[in-house]
Design an enzyme around this catalytic site. Structure first.
Site, PDB file in Angstrom:
ATOM      1  CB  ILE A   1      -0.947   0.005   1.222  1.00 15.78           C
ATOM      2  CG1 ILE A   1      -2.048   1.050   1.039  1.00 15.78           C
ATOM      3  CG2 ILE A   1      -0.160   0.217   2.526  1.00 15.78           C
ATOM      4  CD1 ILE A   1      -3.169   0.947   2.056  1.00 15.78           C
ATOM      5  CE  LYS A   2       3.682   1.935   4.993  1.00 15.20           C
ATOM      6  NZ  LYS A   2       3.219   2.941   5.943  1.00 15.20           N
ATOM      7  CG  ASP A   3       3.797   0.640  -4.501  1.00 12.55           C
ATOM      8  OD1 ASP A   3       4.818   0.634  -3.791  1.00 12.55           O
ATOM      9  OD2 ASP A   3       3.535  -0.271  -5.310  1.00 12.55           O
TER      10      ASP A   3
END
Length: 453
Positions: A42-44
């Site tokens: 999700i950090k993208d």
């Protein structure tokens, strides 16, 4: 249709119903599978948002260097964006993170500096402090600062929250998220509460982190802080991205429960998720009494299991920490299945002929070789045969002239799988160190005997 670059594929991740692992939960539980992002986490989302905002504000200029303290996933998102946009990356991280994370970052050309975990955030050796120092020292550099950069929350407010609302047709009643930087739960949670104030946001915390007590008492208690194994959630300070007004409740999960549940997700749902996902499901199960058949729960599966192959998905790693005690044979149980045998050794200054006679008289096929009470090598039937075939006179030489490397040493909790992998043409046995630091030997025959009994 095609995308102009890999960054355009970020987001629009699927929502998948969980069945077996949440069968004790009355509510419907859906997992937002963030592993389908190009960096498998999700950090993208927030990594790209931070870069775009920094470019627009003039903080990140062409040819610049991106600096960040990261446990791996944010670094991956930044590194992917940097590769596309032409930036250099330097990441600081902690020595508790998995090696796979470091290797993945380096694959995208990032420089990785590993710092000690068990130090205060303000300590000059901490990965926060090292990142801040590098930003000051390196010209044309920009520190992303995922903890306090509100572009983190913004990305999840503008992307993750709306996706969940649309995918559930507005029926979501609970959002359950592991809290580290806080951007996911604060951003997505704020959006969802604006749509429906009755939606509950539950944050998953870990023992050794300050979040839960601070939420419940308003007190930042340093006594709550101690080292923990769980990756991706919990902190020893209060990031600006953690909006405590959005989070209704924090639930703490032990390292053991998080690690074992991570594996259960793969085994029961076929979803190869990371450590924080295990913590989220473990925490959800702890809170199941608060859910009804009418509830629709969305949990975030933050990252991919490949980040944890050497840890949560490694049985020996789990056993070393006392997390896994199963039915598989270990060195301890193999030894228990045979009569006690004192390990026979031979001094390195003995002759090859003496070794032959010892092997013959005891009806064994290998001997550890010692010098000054230290094991320095081994001699086997195969070693002797190979040397005798070329030089029959070798029988009068010292063993030290033909001995080979010592047998590998394992501990009592080493699994039979690991032991078997160590036994090959070069090593026909392994040595085991017991609780009293005494050594015993396990041979191929011992393994066969233990399995067949």
């Amino acid at each position: 249709m095609w995308y102009n670059n890999i960054l355009e594929t970020i987001g629009n991740t699927p929502l998948v119903k969980l069945n077996k692992i949440t069968k004790e939960v009355k509510a419907t539980v859906l997992a937002k599978i963030e592993t389908t992002n190009p960096g498998n986490s999700i950090k993208d989302r927030m990594a790209l948002q931070m870069i775009v905002d920094a470019e627009r504000e003039g903080k990140l200029k062409p040819g610049g260097t991106i600096i960040e303290g990261t446990s791996g996933n944010t670094g991956m998102g930044l590194a992917i964006a940097a590769a596309v946009k032409g930036y250099r990356c330097i990441f600081t991280t902690t020595d508790k993170q998995s090696k796979e994370k470091f290797d993945a970052l380096r694959a995208f050309g990032a420089e990785v500096i590993v710092c000690p975990t068990n130090v205060e955030p303000e300590d000059p050796r901490s990965y926060y402090s090292v990142a801040s120092r590098l930003e000051k020292e390196i010209p044309n550099s920009w520190k992303a600062n995922q903890y306090d950069n509100l572009s983190n929350t913004k990305a999840n407010y503008e992307q993750t929250g709306p996706e969940i609302w649309e995918q559930t047709e507005g029926k979501i009643t609970h959002l359950v998220v592991g809290v580290g930087t806080g951007g996911t739960i604060s951003g997505a949670g704020r959006y969802l509460k604006e749509k429906n104030p009755n939606i509950k946001c539950w944050g998953i915390d870990t023992y050794g982190s300050v979040f839960k007590k601070y939420k419940e008492t308003g007190v930042f208690d340093k006594n709550e802080i101690y080292p923990y194994i769980t990756e991706g959630i919990g902190e020893d300070f209060l990031p600006q991205n953690v909006d405590f007004s959005v989070i209704d409740h924090f639930e703490k999960v032990t390292d053991k429960d998080a690690a074992l549940m991570t594996r259960e997700i793969a085994l029961k749902e076929g979803i190869f998720a990371g450590n924080s996902s295990g913590a989220i499901i473990a925490g959800l199960l702890q809170m199941k009494a608060h859910l009804t058949e009418n509830d629709l729960v969305v949990v975030i599966f933050h990252d991919h299991g490949t980040r944890y192959l050497g840890k949560m998905y490694n049985e020996d790693w789990l056993r070393e920490r006392g997390f896994l005690k199963d039915e598989k044979l270990t060195a301890r149980s193999i030894l228990n299945k045979r009569a006690h045998q004192k390990m026979v050794t031979i001094e390195s200054d003995k002759t090859v002929l003496e070794a032959i006679n010892t092997l013959k008289s005891l009806n064994i096929s290998q001997l550890p070789v010692v010098r000054n009470q230290m094991i320095v090598g081994k001699i086997t039937e195969g070693d002797i045969f190979a040397c005798l075939f070329d030089n029959p006179a070798i029988t009068s030489s010292h063993i030290s002239e033909i001995m080979t490397k010592p047998f590998p040493v394992v501990d009592l909790d080493t699994s039979i799988d690991k032991i078997s992998s160590l036994i090959n043409k070069e090593n026909t046995a392994v040595m085991v160190e017991d609780e009293f630091r005494k050594l015993e030997i396990i041979t191929q025959f011992d393994i066969i005997n233990a399995i067949s009994v």
